[in-house]
Design a protein around this motif. Structure first.
Motif, PDB file in Angstrom:
ATOM      1  N   LEU A 115      23.071  39.205  43.868  1.00  0.00           N
ATOM      2  CA  LEU A 115      23.826  37.956  44.002  1.00  0.00           C
ATOM      3  C   LEU A 115      25.157  38.206  44.700  1.00  0.00           C
ATOM      4  O   LEU A 115      25.886  39.146  44.342  1.00  0.00           O
ATOM      5  CB  LEU A 115      24.087  37.335  42.627  1.00  0.00           C
ATOM      6  N   PRO A 116      25.514  37.401  45.674  1.00  0.00           N
ATOM      7  CA  PRO A 116      26.793  37.583  46.363  1.00  0.00           C
ATOM      8  C   PRO A 116      27.973  37.512  45.389  1.00  0.00           C
ATOM      9  O   PRO A 116      28.032  36.632  44.531  1.00  0.00           O
ATOM     10  CB  PRO A 116      26.838  36.409  47.348  1.00  0.00           C
ATOM     11  N   GLY A 117      28.883  38.477  45.504  1.00  0.00           N
ATOM     12  CA  GLY A 117      30.077  38.486  44.665  1.00  0.00           C
ATOM     13  C   GLY A 117      29.863  38.951  43.239  1.00  0.00           C
ATOM     14  O   GLY A 117      30.804  38.914  42.432  1.00  0.00           O
ATOM     15  N   PHE A 118      28.640  39.399  42.920  1.00  0.00           N
ATOM     16  CA  PHE A 118      28.344  39.757  41.527  1.00  0.00           C
ATOM     17  C   PHE A 118      29.259  40.867  41.020  1.00  0.00           C
ATOM     18  O   PHE A 118      29.682  40.863  39.861  1.00  0.00           O
ATOM     19  CB  PHE A 118      26.875  40.178  41.407  1.00  0.00           C
ATOM     20  N   TYR A 119      29.556  41.850  41.872  1.00  0.00           N
ATOM     21  CA  TYR A 119      30.352  42.999  41.430  1.00  0.00           C
ATOM     22  C   TYR A 119      31.842  42.864  41.765  1.00  0.00           C
ATOM     23  O   TYR A 119      32.607  43.817  41.553  1.00  0.00           O
ATOM     24  CB  TYR A 119      29.788  44.281  42.035  1.00  0.00           C
ATOM     25  N   ASP A 120      32.251  41.715  42.261  1.00  0.00           N
ATOM     26  CA  ASP A 120      33.676  41.509  42.524  1.00  0.00           C
ATOM     27  C   ASP A 120      34.462  41.695  41.226  1.00  0.00           C
ATOM     28  O   ASP A 120      34.095  41.158  40.172  1.00  0.00           O
ATOM     29  CB  ASP A 120      33.936  40.104  43.067  1.00  0.00           C
ATOM     30  N   ASN A 121      35.537  42.458  41.285  1.00  0.00           N
ATOM     31  CA  ASN A 121      36.445  42.690  40.153  1.00  0.00           C
ATOM     32  C   ASN A 121      35.852  43.552  39.042  1.00  0.00           C
ATOM     33  O   ASN A 121      36.481  43.707  37.979  1.00  0.00           O
ATOM     34  CB  ASN A 121      36.922  41.358  39.553  1.00  0.00           C
ATOM     35  N   VAL A 122      34.656  44.105  39.224  1.00  0.00           N
ATOM     36  CA  VAL A 122      34.085  45.008  38.223  1.00  0.00           C
ATOM     37  C   VAL A 122      34.740  46.382  38.369  1.00  0.00           C
ATOM     38  O   VAL A 122      34.749  46.961  39.453  1.00  0.00           O
ATOM     39  CB  VAL A 122      32.552  45.119  38.383  1.00  0.00           C
ATOM     40  N   VAL A 123      35.292  46.882  37.279  1.00  0.00           N
ATOM     41  CA  VAL A 123      36.035  48.146  37.292  1.00  0.00           C
ATOM     42  C   VAL A 123      35.195  49.245  36.648  1.00  0.00           C
ATOM     43  O   VAL A 123      34.627  49.057  35.566  1.00  0.00           O
ATOM     44  CB  VAL A 123      37.371  48.002  36.548  1.00  0.00           C
ATOM     45  N   VAL A 124      35.131  50.389  37.289  1.00  0.00           N
ATOM     46  CA  VAL A 124      34.442  51.556  36.733  1.00  0.00           C
ATOM     47  C   VAL A 124      35.355  52.225  35.711  1.00  0.00           C
ATOM     48  O   VAL A 124      36.558  52.370  35.960  1.00  0.00           O
ATOM     49  CB  VAL A 124      34.072  52.554  37.851  1.00  0.00           C
ATOM     50  N   PRO A 125      34.842  52.623  34.548  1.00  0.00           N
ATOM     51  CA  PRO A 125      35.685  53.304  33.561  1.00  0.00           C
ATOM     52  C   PRO A 125      36.350  54.550  34.163  1.00  0.00           C
ATOM     53  O   PRO A 125      35.829  55.151  35.108  1.00  0.00           O
ATOM     54  CB  PRO A 125      34.710  53.676  32.447  1.00  0.00           C
ATOM     55  N   SER A 126      37.469  54.942  33.593  1.00  0.00           N
ATOM     56  CA  SER A 126      38.190  56.110  34.091  1.00  0.00           C
ATOM     57  C   SER A 126      37.360  57.378  33.909  1.00  0.00           C
ATOM     58  O   SER A 126      36.438  57.433  33.091  1.00  0.00           O
ATOM     59  CB  SER A 126      39.523  56.267  33.353  1.00  0.00           C
ATOM     60  N   ASP A 127      37.706  58.396  34.663  1.00  0.00           N
ATOM     61  CA  ASP A 127      37.010  59.676  34.548  1.00  0.00           C
ATOM     62  C   ASP A 127      37.141  60.239  33.134  1.00  0.00           C
ATOM     63  O   ASP A 127      36.209  60.882  32.625  1.00  0.00           O
ATOM     64  CB  ASP A 127      37.576  60.675  35.563  1.00  0.00           C
TER      65      ASP A 127
END
Length: 463
Positions: free
Chosen positions: A252-264
């Motif tokens: 879906l377009p924009g689905f991952y917008d603003n999704v943050v990966v957890p820190s290392d």
């Protein structure tokens, strides 16, 4: 930790049998909120909690709602300093099927497992009566030793969490001034294993959708119309399948917008607990994570958004065989969302995608089934670090921040109604069988849970 806190911990140890007796008394009340015939039992459980809080010196009362009553208690013996709001629920799930229980679900007992672990078996033992009493018993120990609590404490115990919680948000909004505190403490979560204490710092939100595709005016004979007529089941399967690609990525377009990966740092903590995917998947008979490439199974559950088909139907589904070409097909789907994603934007994108891939002669309709946002505690939050350190002291293992693939609606409701962040501290285990027959709660979870809250309250008073 101060010497005075050591005295409180000693009191917890000394009174463990009495604490278990009180837990058994609450577990004997069949407070099944979803079943009208147990409305009186739900009130009885609420009254039991109110009476216990009153005996501890709380200004406690039952608050009526259109459903089951809330219990609210306040202890403000320290006139100043940090103010916490503790939340739990006294209601429980139904017990069906009764035939699978090894004993009466409302006659609690302690049994010993093959590995020597002692467990309390009863409906509500883990979810949530055992958990909420860990906090109340910690308050009891503080009061018994010092006469006061180290911080200001308010307590809110609801009675409809297991049946939708429709009255919680209106109650929070109507009583926002009274219930407002510095932080909410929620004990309805668990630990990643038997030895590692944890605070759940992220929850996934939810979008629920029902989609129906209709083609012909009625079911058709597949011999007379096969090939020539559109098949809504085929169209539905293709449309739903196109929402995820072969790498597990949602299209879906924009689905991952603003999704943050957890820190290392956080990912390293999770890898230490779950060094390979088998620890997550093998217990349910699976071996390979199905989500996005590059993320472990636990990361896909705790920190990545998902798309799932929860049910699909259409055509002839009875015994035997019928050569029907159905007129319509239906599916229920859900998206689990992480912080940063807008539920309504995801819903709109899904609907637009389905409409775009359908051909002529296919009519589609949608029914929404709720929406909620994801939740996250900032990794650098001062109370988070304080609570993690206190948990580590009690368990002798560094406490970790973990995620949760599901949703706990009260967290978002507390944020919206009271503008408060929450700390989710729980001591349940994956094999506690919550919502299932033979629900259980470890005696160690109960005991060390009480001790953990003693340490957390002490640490909060000194921050």
């Amino acid at each position: 930790m101060t010497e005075s806190t050591e005295t409180v911990l000693a009191r917890v140890d000394q009174d463990l049998d009495k604490s278990l007796e009180r837990l058994f008394a609450l577990l004997r009340i069949p407070s099944i909120s979803a079943q009208p015939r147990h409305a009186g039992d739900c009130r009885k459980a609420a009254e039991w909690v109110r009476d216990e809080l009153t005996a501890l010196g709380f200004a406690a009362s039952l608050r009526e709602t259109p459903g089951h009553p809330m219990v609210v208690g306040h202890d403000e013996s320290p006139a100043e300093g940090l103010h916490v709001l503790f939340y739990g629920h006294y209601d429980v799930q139904p017990t069906d099927p009764l035939s699978l229980w090894k004993s009466d679900p409302f006659e609690p007992s302690i049994t010993t497992e093959a590995d020597g672990r002692r467990i309390v078996v009863a409906r509500g033992a883990s979810d949530d009566k055992g958990q909420l009493l860990t906090f109340i018993e910690a308050c009891r120990a503080w009061k018994a030793v010092h006469g006061t609590l180290p911080v200001r404490v308010s307590i809110l115990i609801e009675g409809e969490e297991e049946s939708g919680g429709a009255n919680l948000m209106p109650f929070l909004k109507a009583n926002a001034t009274e219930l407002k505190a510095d932080v909410a403490l929620i004990c309805d979560t668990g630990m990643p294993d038997r030895k590692t204490p944890a605070i759940t710092t992220s929850l996934r939100g939810l979008v629920g959708e029902e989609v129906e595709i209709v083609c012909a005016t009625h079911d058709l004979h597949s011999g007379m119309f096969g090939n020539a007529a559109r098949n809504p089941i085929e169209l539905l399967c293709k449309a739903l399948g196109s929402v995820r690609d072969d790498s597990g990525h949602v299209t879906l377009p924009g689905f991952y917008d603003n999704v943050v990966v957890p820190s290392d740092t956080v990912r390293a903590q999770w890898r230490a607990i779950f060094p390979d995917d088998s620890a997550t998947l093998a217990p349910v008979g699976l071996s390979q994570p199905a989500g996005e490439a590059g993320f472990t199974a636990i990361e896909q559950i705790w920190a990545r958004p998902s798309y799932e088909i929860n049910g699909i139907s259409g055509g002839y589904e009875g015994d035997g065989f019928k050569t029907v070409l159905p007129a319509k097909a239906m599916a229920k789907v859900s998206f689990r969302l992480v912080p940063g994603q807008d539920p309504e934007a995801i819903r709109a994108a899904f609907r637009a995608h389905i409409r775009a891939v359908l051909p002529a002669d296919a009519k589609v309709s949608f029914t929404e089934h709720g929406a909620s946002t994801g939740f996250a505690v900032p990794e650098d939050g001062p109370l988070l670090r304080t609570a993690l350190d206190a948990l580590g002291e009690e368990w002798g293992v560094p406490a970790v921040s973990i995620g949760c693939g599901g949703s706990i609606p009260v967290v978002a409701e507390v944020k919206e109604a009271l503008d408060m962040d929450s700390l989710l501290v729980g001591f349940a285990q994956d094999d506690d069988r919550i919502h299932s027959p033979n629900e259980q709660y470890g005696v160690e979870s109960f005991h060390k849970g009480i001790r953990s809250w003693v340490r957390i309250l002490d640490a909060f008073s000194r921050r």
